[in-house]
Design an enzyme around this catalytic site. Structure first.
Site, PDB file in Angstrom:
ATOM      1  N   GLN A  68      23.316  43.028 -62.105  1.00 17.10           N
ATOM      2  CA  GLN A  68      24.379  41.850 -62.473  1.00 17.10           C
ATOM      3  C   GLN A  68      25.553  41.956 -61.369  1.00 17.10           C
ATOM      4  O   GLN A  68      26.480  42.552 -61.638  1.00 17.10           O
ATOM      5  CB  GLN A  68      24.845  42.179 -63.915  1.00 17.10           C
ATOM      6  CG  GLN A  68      25.800  41.230 -64.312  1.00 17.10           C
ATOM      7  CD  GLN A  68      26.147  41.016 -65.970  1.00 17.10           C
ATOM      8  OE1 GLN A  68      25.549  42.215 -66.719  1.00 17.10           O
ATOM      9  NE2 GLN A  68      26.968  40.547 -66.561  1.00 17.10           N
ATOM     10  N   PHE A  69      25.374  41.036 -60.480  1.00 17.12           N
ATOM     11  CA  PHE A  69      26.251  40.897 -59.457  1.00 17.12           C
ATOM     12  C   PHE A  69      27.713  40.512 -59.932  1.00 17.12           C
ATOM     13  O   PHE A  69      28.824  40.713 -59.431  1.00 17.12           O
ATOM     14  CB  PHE A  69      25.932  40.064 -58.384  1.00 17.12           C
ATOM     15  CG  PHE A  69      26.064  38.445 -58.585  1.00 17.12           C
ATOM     16  CD1 PHE A  69      27.328  37.870 -58.288  1.00 17.12           C
ATOM     17  CD2 PHE A  69      25.352  37.759 -59.231  1.00 17.12           C
ATOM     18  CE1 PHE A  69      27.489  36.428 -58.703  1.00 17.12           C
ATOM     19  CE2 PHE A  69      25.252  36.338 -59.620  1.00 17.12           C
ATOM     20  CZ  PHE A  69      26.499  35.964 -59.294  1.00 17.12           C
ATOM     21  N   THR A  70      27.837  39.806 -61.109  1.00 13.88           N
ATOM     22  CA  THR A  70      29.050  39.374 -61.770  1.00 13.88           C
ATOM     23  C   THR A  70      29.964  40.493 -62.299  1.00 13.88           C
ATOM     24  O   THR A  70      30.962  40.095 -62.514  1.00 13.88           O
ATOM     25  CB  THR A  70      28.878  38.439 -63.030  1.00 13.88           C
ATOM     26  OG1 THR A  70      28.175  39.019 -64.093  1.00 13.88           O
ATOM     27  CG2 THR A  70      27.969  37.045 -62.541  1.00 13.88           C
TER      28      THR A  70
END
Length: 148
Positions: free
Chosen positions: A78-80
């Site tokens: 999850q890059f967010t």
């Protein structure tokens, strides 16, 4: 590197209407990789995560590890987690690791976890995933490599 660890009684990830990973009791772990992360960073985070004692013992104290309860791991990229919302209303993701770096480290984390833990399920890096969980507690811990 950031791990958002949620103690769950059940969790799953679905991609294109197919379940790609599913666990009962255990950890759902959202994994964010920054541009400065390395395998050494990942090793440190994995050790800390697997050593966490956040399951209740017979006296109701959070004293048991994932292994002690035969829990599963569901690992989701999850890059967010590296969203920067300080300016304006649209997050910037400039601190997130480039896809090549992040994908490689995500795969490395999966491989290392499978070497040390018996049940490891995953999502697929970069896919549009639907994650479902029943958070137990709720009990959520955030590990940030900058704090370790």
């Amino acid at each position: 590197m950031k791990f958002v660890i949620q103690r769950v009684t059940q969790a799953s990830v679905t991609i294109d209407n197919q379940i790609t990973g599913q666990i009962d009791r255990g950890f759902l772990v959202l994994i964010g990789v920054s541009s400065s992360d390395t395998k050494e960073t990942a090793d440190k985070m994995i050790r800390k995560m697997l050593g966490l004692r956040i399951f209740e013992d017979e006296n109701g104290k959070t004293n048991l590890s994932l292994d002690a309860v035969n829990g599963g791991l569901l690992l989701i990229s999850q890059f967010t987690l590296y969203a920067d919302c300080r300016k304006g209303n649209r997050p910037s993701f400039i601190k997130a690791g480039a896809p090549e770096l992040a994908s490689g480290l995500y795969d490395y984390i999966i491989e290392k976890c499978r070497m040390e833990h018996k049940q490891v399920e995953t999502g697929i890096f970069g896919a549009d995933m639907k994650v479902q969980l029943i958070n137990d507690g709720p009990f959520t811990v955030i590990l940030d490599s900058e704090d370790l």
